[in-house]
Design an enzyme around this catalytic site. Structure first.
Site, PDB file in Angstrom:
ATOM      1  N   ASP A 206       0.834  -1.199   0.000  1.00 29.37           N
ATOM      2  CA  ASP A 206       0.000   0.000   0.000  1.00 29.37           C
ATOM      3  C   ASP A 206       0.875   1.257   0.000  1.00 29.37           C
ATOM      4  O   ASP A 206       1.840   1.347   0.775  1.00 29.37           O
ATOM      5  CB  ASP A 206      -0.885  -0.028   1.248  1.00 29.37           C
ATOM      6  CG  ASP A 206      -1.968   1.030   1.223  1.00 29.37           C
ATOM      7  OD1 ASP A 206      -2.850   0.929   0.354  1.00 29.37           O
ATOM      8  OD2 ASP A 206      -1.930   1.940   2.071  1.00 29.37           O
ATOM      9  N   GLU A 276       2.164  -0.177  -4.652  1.00 26.29           N
ATOM     10  CA  GLU A 276       1.215   0.841  -5.106  1.00 26.29           C
ATOM     11  C   GLU A 276       1.953   2.168  -5.130  1.00 26.29           C
ATOM     12  O   GLU A 276       2.291   2.723  -4.083  1.00 26.29           O
ATOM     13  CB  GLU A 276       0.011   0.935  -4.152  1.00 26.29           C
ATOM     14  CG  GLU A 276      -1.068   1.842  -4.712  1.00 26.29           C
ATOM     15  CD  GLU A 276      -1.961   2.470  -3.658  1.00 26.29           C
ATOM     16  OE1 GLU A 276      -3.013   3.001  -4.029  1.00 26.29           O
ATOM     17  OE2 GLU A 276      -1.605   2.464  -2.462  1.00 26.29           O
TER      18      GLU A 276
HETATM   19  C1  NOJ Z   1      -4.378   3.010  -0.978  1.00 23.37           C
HETATM   20  C2  NOJ Z   1      -5.500   2.028  -0.838  1.00 23.37           C
HETATM   21  O1  NOJ Z   1      -5.697   1.363  -2.055  1.00 23.37           O
HETATM   22  C3  NOJ Z   1      -6.700   2.811  -0.378  1.00 23.37           C
HETATM   23  O2  NOJ Z   1      -7.876   2.064  -0.445  1.00 23.37           O
HETATM   24  C4  NOJ Z   1      -6.418   3.325   0.999  1.00 23.37           C
HETATM   25  O3  NOJ Z   1      -7.499   4.126   1.430  1.00 23.37           O
HETATM   26  C5  NOJ Z   1      -5.138   4.164   1.034  1.00 23.37           C
HETATM   27  N1  NOJ Z   1      -4.061   3.547   0.317  1.00 23.37           N
HETATM   28  C6  NOJ Z   1      -4.666   4.356   2.444  1.00 23.37           C
HETATM   29  O4  NOJ Z   1      -4.200   3.147   2.951  1.00 23.37           O
END
Ligand code: NOJ
Length: 544
Positions: A206, A276
């Site tokens: 993440d 990500e």
């Molecule tokens: C990215 C995640 O995909 C999202 O759903 C989340 O709210 C944020 N990061 C914070 O963790």
């Protein structure tokens, strides 16, 4: 064998399917999807659809302020989703079907209910104080700097008990961990070990680029009038350039170490790290592969979410990506996920088919978001049922991510087979569920599901499509994007018409080929390459 001659790994040749567990299948009738529900549907994922790996969004214990992206225990399962035994069964059942399992890892922040944070905030000299980022107020009592949180408001919240502010890049309930503290790194690496020892094949990390911030916490500069590449508007958050609150250079050292840890566990079962990374400047983004390809295996590439959706925009982006990617590194593509409006709503139903053909035939690992194989659209959520804190906090409900998180549509029974009849699912079921669902699309040879399955089968059986090279083809029609994929003697041509008007495309050199799939799913057979007659919004996959 991959293009660089090395043995290809499963995450290079395979297709990943993202499961958002809350919305996939509710096995126990509480309105929320769960791990047992995922197990129930593995035959669909593996057999019917035919993907190679699943990625599960968080299922860890959590107060659910951000629906699981606020983790209160990194090595357990929230009772809402099941327990560790169920998770172990899920791993076994996934592997038994020849698929891999990737789970979410949320390193940037924990929940404010995590015992680490509860200790950390208890006093200034608690041993865990430095596990998070604490700073004194400025002399006037204001936050330590001007950073803004992704979900609205400042990135700092004052803790009355100890009189200091703590940093949170997202919600106040998601305090940022201090990755410069070696104990934090160890604890988080231990969590990775825990899951790898349970058989997990990889991690989706993440907001991977956010974990390291400017050590001097310098203010972010204001956004200039132009020049910033954004993929969606984020209200006040967009008023500054986020250059000091994320992506500090020492982030790369952490990913080198994390990669070494994954490599320790990879001799028998290669593991994958997918970061990500919301960075749209390709030179900065590509650094996350590592100078010696020793960081992330796949920094998620969100470029297709940001490009203008026309042949020129997409072609230019793909070509730029192919150029930017380091030698020997492997690309990947995404057209949707649980944070983005559904692709079928963003670009329309007809063009969603083009997007699926694009995603599954480019060079690189595709990740398909659950429901996109049905062309699910965003589901309107009435104000009183809104769940996502983002839209609510910022006061702009258009930012809410609920519409793309609405439950998966399995069949025409009440609640679309997501929850039992009579249960109120946590988010509304799409109004058109009786006609748009897995069962009905399986009966329809022209459905989006039929197209997706056709493309997945062809890709799985073809070294050219799964691992081969990519070469753009220059054609005289600016409405169409055309390229070839090849490996050894095997060769395919993909031609996509991005407009709703018929187009005739002439492939230099002419010849004939075999149409394997039209996005309309109504014709196959021999075609003349000197004049490809594409209907509006039609794409072709042609074997040469
Ligand atoms: C990215 C995640 O995909 C999202 O759903 C989340 O709210 C944020 N990061 C914070 O963790």
């Amino acid at each position: 064998m991959s293009a660089d001659g090395s043995q290809p790994l499963w995450w290079q040749s395979g297709v990943v399917y993202q499961i958002y567990p809350r919305s996939f299948r509710d096995s126990n009738g509480d309105g929320v999807g769960d791990l047992a529900g995922v197990i129930e549907k593995l035959d669909y994922v593996s057999g019917t659809l035919g993907v190679d790996a699943i990625w599960l969004s968080p299922f860890f214990p959590s107060p659910m302020a951000d629906f699981g992206y606020d983790v209160a225990d990194y090595t357990a399962v929230d009772p809402l989703f099941g327990d560790l035994d169920t998770f172990d069964r899920l791993v076994d059942e996934t592997h038994r079907r020849g698929m891999k399992i990737i789970i979410d890892f949320v390193p940037n922040h924990s929940s404010d209910q995590h015992p680490w944070f509860i200790e950390s905030r208890s006093s200034r000299n608690n041993p865990k104080r430095d596990w998070y980022v604490w700073r004194d107020p400025q002399p006037d009592g204001s936050p330590p700097n001007n950073w803004l949180a992704s979900f609205g408001g400042p990135s700092w919240t004052l803790d009355e008990t100890t009189g200091q502010y703590y940093l949170h890049s997202f919600l106040p309930q998601q305090p940022d961990l201090n990755w410069r503290n070696p104990e934090v790194k160890q604890a988080m690496f231990d969590a990775l070990r825990f899951w790898m020892e349970r058989g997990v094949d990889g991690f989706r990390i993440d907001v991977a680029h956010r974990i390291m911030k400017d050590p001097d916490l310098r203010d972010n500069p204001p956004t200039p009038d132009s020049g910033q590449i954004r993929h969606k508007d984020q209200a006040d958050y967009d008023t500054q350039l986020h250059i000091h609150d994320m992506g500090h250079d020492d982030v790369h050292e952490v990913y080198r170490e994390m990669r070494a840890l994954l490599d320790e566990y990879s001799s028998e079962h290669p593991r994958v790290s997918i970061g990500e990374i919301h960075i749209f400047e390709l030179d900065v983004w590509s650094r996350y592969y590592g100078g010696a390809l020793d960081e992330l295996h796949l920094p998620f590439n969100f470029g297709l979410l940001a490009v203008p959706w026309d042949a020129t925009g997409v072609q230019q982006f793909v070509n730029a990506l192919e150029t930017a990617i380091p030698e020997g590194a492997w690309p990947n593509y995404v057209v949707g996920n649980h944070d983005e409006p559904r692709v079928a709503s963003r670009i329309g139903l007809a063009r969603a088919r083009i997007a699926m053909m694009l995603l599954l035939t480019l060079r690189g690992t595709p990740t398909v978001y659950q429901g996109d194989e049905l062309a699910m659209e965003d589901v309107p959520v009435p104000p009183e049922r809104i769940q996502d804190p983002w839209g609510i906090r910022v006061g702009d409900l258009r930012l809410s991510r609920d519409p793309q998180r609405a439950p998966m549509l399995w069949d025409a029974s009440p609640n679309a087979g997501f929850s039992a009849e009579g249960v109120e699912p946590w988010l509304p079921i799409a109004a058109d569920y009786a006609t748009r669902n897995v069962a009905s699309q399986l009966d329809d040879p022209r459905s989006m599901l039929a197209l997706t399955r056709r493309l997945l089968t062809e890709r799985r059986d073809s070294p050219a499509l799964s691992l081969g090279a990519y070469e753009p083809v220059d054609v005289d029609s600016p409405a169409c994007m055309v390229w070839t994929r090849y490996s050894g003697d095997e060769r395919y041509l993909v031609a996509l018409n991005f407009t709703d008007q018929p187009q005739t495309v002439s492939i230099p050199g002419g010849g004939t080929g075999t149409l394997v799939a039209s996005t309309h799913m109504d014709r196959e057979g021999q075609v003349d390459l000197s004049a490809l007659n594409l209907r509006g919004d039609e794409g072709w996959l042609v074997r040469l």
